[in-house]
Enzyme design. Structure first.
Site, PDB file in Angstrom:
ATOM      1  N   ASP A  23       0.863  -1.198   0.000  1.00 29.26           N
ATOM      2  CA  ASP A  23       0.000   0.000   0.000  1.00 29.26           C
ATOM      3  C   ASP A  23       0.896   1.243   0.000  1.00 29.26           C
ATOM      4  O   ASP A  23       2.139   1.142  -0.017  1.00 29.26           O
ATOM      5  CB  ASP A  23      -0.935   0.006   1.234  1.00 29.26           C
ATOM      6  N   HIS A  69     -12.302  -0.621  -7.759  1.00 30.26           N
ATOM      7  CA  HIS A  69     -13.475   0.275  -7.837  1.00 30.26           C
ATOM      8  C   HIS A  69     -13.129   1.726  -7.480  1.00 30.26           C
ATOM      9  O   HIS A  69     -13.956   2.603  -7.659  1.00 30.26           O
ATOM     10  CB  HIS A  69     -14.653  -0.266  -6.998  1.00 30.26           C
TER      11      HIS A  69
HETATM   12  C1  SAM Z   1     -10.661   1.406  -0.723  1.00 29.14           C
HETATM   13  S1  SAM Z   1      -9.161   1.095   0.068  1.00 29.14           S
HETATM   14  C2  SAM Z   1      -9.132  -0.670   0.190  1.00 29.14           C
HETATM   15  C3  SAM Z   1      -8.222  -1.172   1.270  1.00 29.14           C
HETATM   16  C4  SAM Z   1      -8.221  -2.717   1.484  1.00 29.14           C
HETATM   17  N1  SAM Z   1      -7.950  -3.425   0.253  1.00 29.14           N
HETATM   18  C5  SAM Z   1      -9.527  -3.164   2.086  1.00 29.14           C
HETATM   19  O1  SAM Z   1     -10.434  -3.527   1.365  1.00 29.14           O
HETATM   20  O2  SAM Z   1      -9.652  -3.120   3.329  1.00 29.14           O
HETATM   21  C6  SAM Z   1      -7.985   1.386  -1.231  1.00 29.14           C
HETATM   22  C7  SAM Z   1      -6.548   1.265  -0.786  1.00 29.14           C
HETATM   23  O3  SAM Z   1      -5.699   1.571  -1.904  1.00 29.14           O
HETATM   24  C8  SAM Z   1      -4.579   2.301  -1.407  1.00 29.14           C
HETATM   25  N2  SAM Z   1      -3.984   3.058  -2.514  1.00 29.14           N
HETATM   26  C9  SAM Z   1      -4.494   4.135  -3.171  1.00 29.14           C
HETATM   27  N3  SAM Z   1      -3.659   4.537  -4.139  1.00 29.14           N
HETATM   28  C10 SAM Z   1      -2.600   3.694  -4.121  1.00 29.14           C
HETATM   29  C11 SAM Z   1      -1.403   3.594  -4.903  1.00 29.14           C
HETATM   30  N4  SAM Z   1      -1.166   4.456  -5.898  1.00 29.14           N
HETATM   31  N5  SAM Z   1      -0.525   2.605  -4.611  1.00 29.14           N
HETATM   32  C12 SAM Z   1      -0.753   1.736  -3.575  1.00 29.14           C
HETATM   33  N6  SAM Z   1      -1.883   1.789  -2.808  1.00 29.14           N
HETATM   34  C13 SAM Z   1      -2.786   2.748  -3.077  1.00 29.14           C
HETATM   35  C14 SAM Z   1      -5.184   3.182  -0.330  1.00 29.14           C
HETATM   36  O4  SAM Z   1      -4.219   3.667   0.552  1.00 29.14           O
HETATM   37  C15 SAM Z   1      -6.185   2.230   0.313  1.00 29.14           C
HETATM   38  O5  SAM Z   1      -5.610   1.520   1.382  1.00 29.14           O
END
Ligand code: SAM
Length: 352
Positions: free
Chosen positions: A220, A258
């Protein structure tokens, strides 16, 4: 009282009035969560208990307004969040839990309490208030309200970051309860599993607990990884999924695709394809598949979540046809969908 006859037009009026007040129910629910009312009743063996007992267990107030509390409980009883029993001897009303109340407990898992707090948070609501402005001018509600992207905001605001990560972890707890029993055989042959956008690693911790042969790699953004709890079976790696993702036998993407537009999804899927074996690799997507039928009890919340994605991150919820399109363009021509008793479905996709 005699029921009055109403025509279609009056019925329409009543329906719109219900929609107008739907957010008041949401706020009353948030109030119950803030005041831990379900937990108070739960700690009395599930109740039923009187309003005075609830009031005396609410902490942090020296002049609690019990009549406010009674009126909030009346709405929540009307919406079947709590039960109310009115003793025939005229004694105090007794409040108990329903099958819905257990989902707003703080002291028991799985719970929707952290997710409810995030959804009813000021900055979340303010973003959705921008819907009509965004239809006219484009852009995202969240960016207009905060002047930056959501991930810049979570990075600069540790409090909101925690609220967000706790909400994601609580939804991960809920989903794992139905996913793990349904996907027992799906993990055979997988020795290393990368959770791309895995937050603080809640999902992966549950998976490695029930499948000890798997080594977990939680990936992440660095500011999220910085707050991830230690787990000896999970390696945390900070980075940017738009650049590259760590390699493994399989990749998990839960509630990640999503948040992105189709174009960005295709880029991330291409990065995932490069990180898994061409012949035996697979990706496991846990996300909404829109059915657009009103006989699924989760459909209304899925369609509503789509508007949330539209205003918070610029992402979207997808129908099967839309998933098929992005998967194919991202290098995954073959896929299989398994429905769950949940908002999300399992989408397995293969490079060949
Ligand atoms: C909607 S959350 C889902 C988190 C986890 N998968 C869950 O369902 O509990 C989206 C995740 O994507 C991460 N994220 C967003 N942009 C990112 C990037 N460019 N690279 C890595 N992670 C990213 C955010 O920090 C967040 O933790």
């Amino acid at each position: 009282m005699e029921a009055i006859q109403v025509d279609e037009s009056v019925r329409g009026q009543a329906e719109i009035l219900q929609h107008i007040s739907a957010y008041v129910t949401s706020m009353a629910l948030k109030c119950a969560v803030d005041l831990r009312i379900a937990d108070i009743i739960h700690s009395h063996g599930g109740g039923p208990i009187t309003l005075s007992q609830i009031a005396s267990a609410i902490t942090g107030s020296s002049c609690l307004n019990v009549s406010y509390l009674a009126r909030i409980m009346r709405l929540l009883v009307y919406k079947n969040i709590f039960t109310a029993h009115h003793p025939s001897d005229g004694g105090e009303t007794l409040y108990g839990l329903t099958s819905s109340s257990k989902w707003i407990l703080w002291d028991s898992k799985p719970s929707l309490a952290p997710y409810l707090v995030l959804q009813n948070e000021q900055s979340t609501i303010a973003s959705l208030l921008c819907l009509s402005q965004c239809v006219k001018d484009g852009g995202l509600g969240f960016d207009k309200v905060h002047g930056c992207k959501i991930w810049e905001f979570t990075s600069a605001n540790p409090e909101f970051n925690k609220l967000f990560n706790d909400a994601m972890s609580s939804s991960a707890d809920i989903l794992m309860g139905v996913f793990l029993p349904a996907y027992k055989d799906g993990f055979s042959g997988i020795r290393s599993l990368v959770d791309v956008g895995g937050g603080i690693g809640t999902t992966l911790s549950e998976i490695v607990k029930s499948h000890p042969h798997i080594r977990g790699i939680n990936f992440d953004l660095p500011h999220v990884i910085a707050t991830a709890p230690f787990n000896e079976r999970v390696t945390h790696i900070g980075g940017d999924m738009l650049e590259a993702v760590p390699t493994g036998d399989a990749i998990l993407l839960k509630a990640v695709l999503h948040i992105w537009t189709d174009e960005v999804c295709i880029k991330i899927l291409s990065n995932c394809r490069k990180a898994i074996p061409e012949d035996s690799g697979k990706i496991i997507i846990l996300d909404v598949v829109l059915e657009l039928q009103d006989n699924n009890i989760f459909e209304e919340s899925r369609i509503a979540l789509d508007l949330g994605m539209m205003m918070f991150t610029g992402g979207k919820e997808r129908t099967e046809a839309e998933w098929k399109n992005v998967l194919k363009k991202g290098g995954f021509p073959r896929y299989r969908i398994t429905k769950l008793a949940a908002k999300e479905s399992i989408i397995e996709a293969f490079p060949k």
